[in-house]
Design a protein around this motif. Structure first.
Motif, short mmCIF file in Angstrom:
data_model
loop_
_atom_site.label_atom_id
_atom_site.label_comp_id
_atom_site.label_asym_id
_atom_site.label_seq_id
_atom_site.Cartn_x
_atom_site.Cartn_y
_atom_site.Cartn_z
N PRO A 36 0.80 -1.07 0.14
CA PRO A 36 0.22 -0.23 0.11
C PRO A 36 0.85 1.37 -0.19
CG PRO A 36 -0.83 -1.72 1.51
CD PRO A 36 0.45 -1.85 1.03
N PRO A 37 0.21 2.55 -0.81
CA PRO A 37 1.55 3.27 -0.88
C PRO A 37 1.58 3.89 0.55
CG PRO A 37 0.23 3.25 -3.12
CD PRO A 37 -0.06 2.39 -1.82
N ILE A 38 0.55 3.98 1.23
CA ILE A 38 0.27 5.19 1.90
C ILE A 38 1.02 4.68 3.03
CG2 ILE A 38 -0.91 5.88 4.04
CD1 ILE A 38 -1.80 7.28 1.60
N VAL A 39 1.35 3.09 3.67
CA VAL A 39 2.40 2.62 4.06
C VAL A 39 3.06 3.09 4.10
CG1 VAL A 39 2.01 0.30 5.42
CG2 VAL A 39 0.21 0.48 4.99
N LEU A 40 3.82 2.30 2.39
CA LEU A 40 4.95 2.52 2.37
C LEU A 40 5.71 3.88 2.71
CD1 LEU A 40 7.55 0.87 1.05
CD2 LEU A 40 5.83 1.97 -1.29
N GLY A 98 6.46 4.18 5.79
CA GLY A 98 8.29 3.96 6.03
C GLY A 98 9.56 4.83 6.28
N ILE A 99 8.88 5.20 5.08
CA ILE A 99 10.26 6.06 4.41
C ILE A 99 10.01 7.58 5.43
CG2 ILE A 99 10.74 7.53 1.93
CD1 ILE A 99 9.70 5.74 0.57
N LEU A 100 8.72 8.01 5.58
CA LEU A 100 8.07 8.84 6.56
C LEU A 100 9.43 8.16 7.81
CD1 LEU A 100 7.75 11.93 6.85
CD2 LEU A 100 5.39 10.96 7.87
N LEU A 101 9.03 7.22 8.61
CA LEU A 101 10.41 7.21 9.72
C LEU A 101 11.24 6.98 9.06
CD1 LEU A 101 7.44 4.71 10.62
CD2 LEU A 101 7.82 6.44 11.52
N LEU A 102 11.92 6.90 7.85
CA LEU A 102 13.25 6.45 7.84
C LEU A 102 14.43 8.00 7.61
CD1 LEU A 102 15.84 4.71 6.84
CD2 LEU A 102 14.42 4.73 4.51
N ALA A 137 9.85 10.00 -3.62
CA ALA A 137 7.83 9.22 -3.97
C ALA A 137 8.00 9.18 -5.37
CB ALA A 137 7.16 10.53 -3.94
N ALA A 138 8.33 9.69 -6.34
CA ALA A 138 7.96 9.79 -7.38
C ALA A 138 9.23 8.26 -8.10
CB ALA A 138 8.20 10.75 -8.28
N LEU A 174 2.13 8.23 -2.60
CA LEU A 174 3.69 8.16 -1.82
C LEU A 174 4.01 9.65 -1.50
CD1 LEU A 174 5.39 5.33 -3.28
CD2 LEU A 174 5.66 5.81 -1.14
N SER A 175 3.09 10.64 -2.72
CA SER A 175 3.31 12.06 -2.54
C SER A 175 2.42 12.28 -1.37
CB SER A 175 3.11 12.64 -3.51
OG SER A 175 3.48 12.39 -4.53
#
Length: 222
Positions: free
Chosen positions: A59-63, A66-70, A99-100, A167-168
């Motif tokens: 799921p893009p929101i979950v992914l 995860g990147i936000l946490l990273l 994101a893109a 993601l955006s």
């Protein structure tokens, strides 16, 4: 009716910049990963292949979370870097580029990886016999024979970047006037009840997608 270029000229220009930078990353990082996975095997490379393919099914929101946490200001990377070295990524255009890139990477990787994998090993061996280095062999043999797969991957990745929303939202924040891409502008216009602008922007996206579709058809028929 208001022109889509007037109701979303800033998002249109931002989207063009995001796609341009993301395709540059796809061409360099994605192309190198595709060549590596096409010519290397083992558990580590299988794990790498799974990780870069993850955006296709995750799921893009979950992914994005995860990147936000990273990469966030209080994220995992921030815990290991001095404050002056912390990258300003989240809720900036750089976040949109990431994101893109992440969203389009699997679509770039698979056709390019397949193109590199189908390069006849005899040609690569002949290049080595003639005294060419692996780097020269890549430029003279691998890349020319894989050009159609590479082009198809770039078109697919660019199309994915053009329509990216989940993601955006997480990495760019959807800040009007700063991180609002064309797809996010449609989302915002619908929420605001400005359906005329949303309709025109949707048609504009469809118009931009048609050349990509025709180019993929052309690449498939060559």
């Amino acid at each position: 009716m208001e022109s889509p270029f007037l109701c979303a000229s800033a998002p249109l220009w931002l989207t063009a910049q995001v796609i341009g930078w993301s395709l540059l990353l796809q061409l360099t990082i994605g192309g190198c990963l595709a060549w590596l996975l096409a010519h290397r095997s083992g558990p580590g490379y299988q794990l790498l292949d799974a990780l870069v393919t993850l955006p296709l099914v995750f799921p893009p929101i979950v992914l994005g979370y995860g990147i936000l946490l990273l990469l966030g200001r209080n994220g995992w990377v921030a815990q290991w870097l001095p404050a002056p070295w912390l990258p300003d990524i989240i809720f900036t255009p750089a976040g949109l580029v990431i994101a893109a890139f992440v969203a389009g990477l699997p679509l770039m990787l698979k056709p390019t990886q397949n193109a590199f994998a189908t390069t006849p090993q005899g040609l690569r061996d002949a290049s080595a016999t003639l005294g060419y280095s692996p780097w020269q062999t890549f430029w003279r043999v691998d890349l020319p024979l894989a050009r159609r797969g590479l082009a198809a991957g770039l078109v697919l990745a660019g199309g994915r970047a053009l329509g990216e929303v989940g993601l955006s939202l997480m990495l760019g924040g959807n800040i009007v006037g700063r991180t609002e891409t064309l797809s996010l502008a449609i989302f915002n216009q619908v929420l605001d009840g400005n359906l005329d602008c949303a309709n025109q922007l949707s048609l504009l996206l469809c118009f931009l997608a048609i050349p990509a579709f025709l180019l993929l058809r052309r690449l498939g028929s060559l």
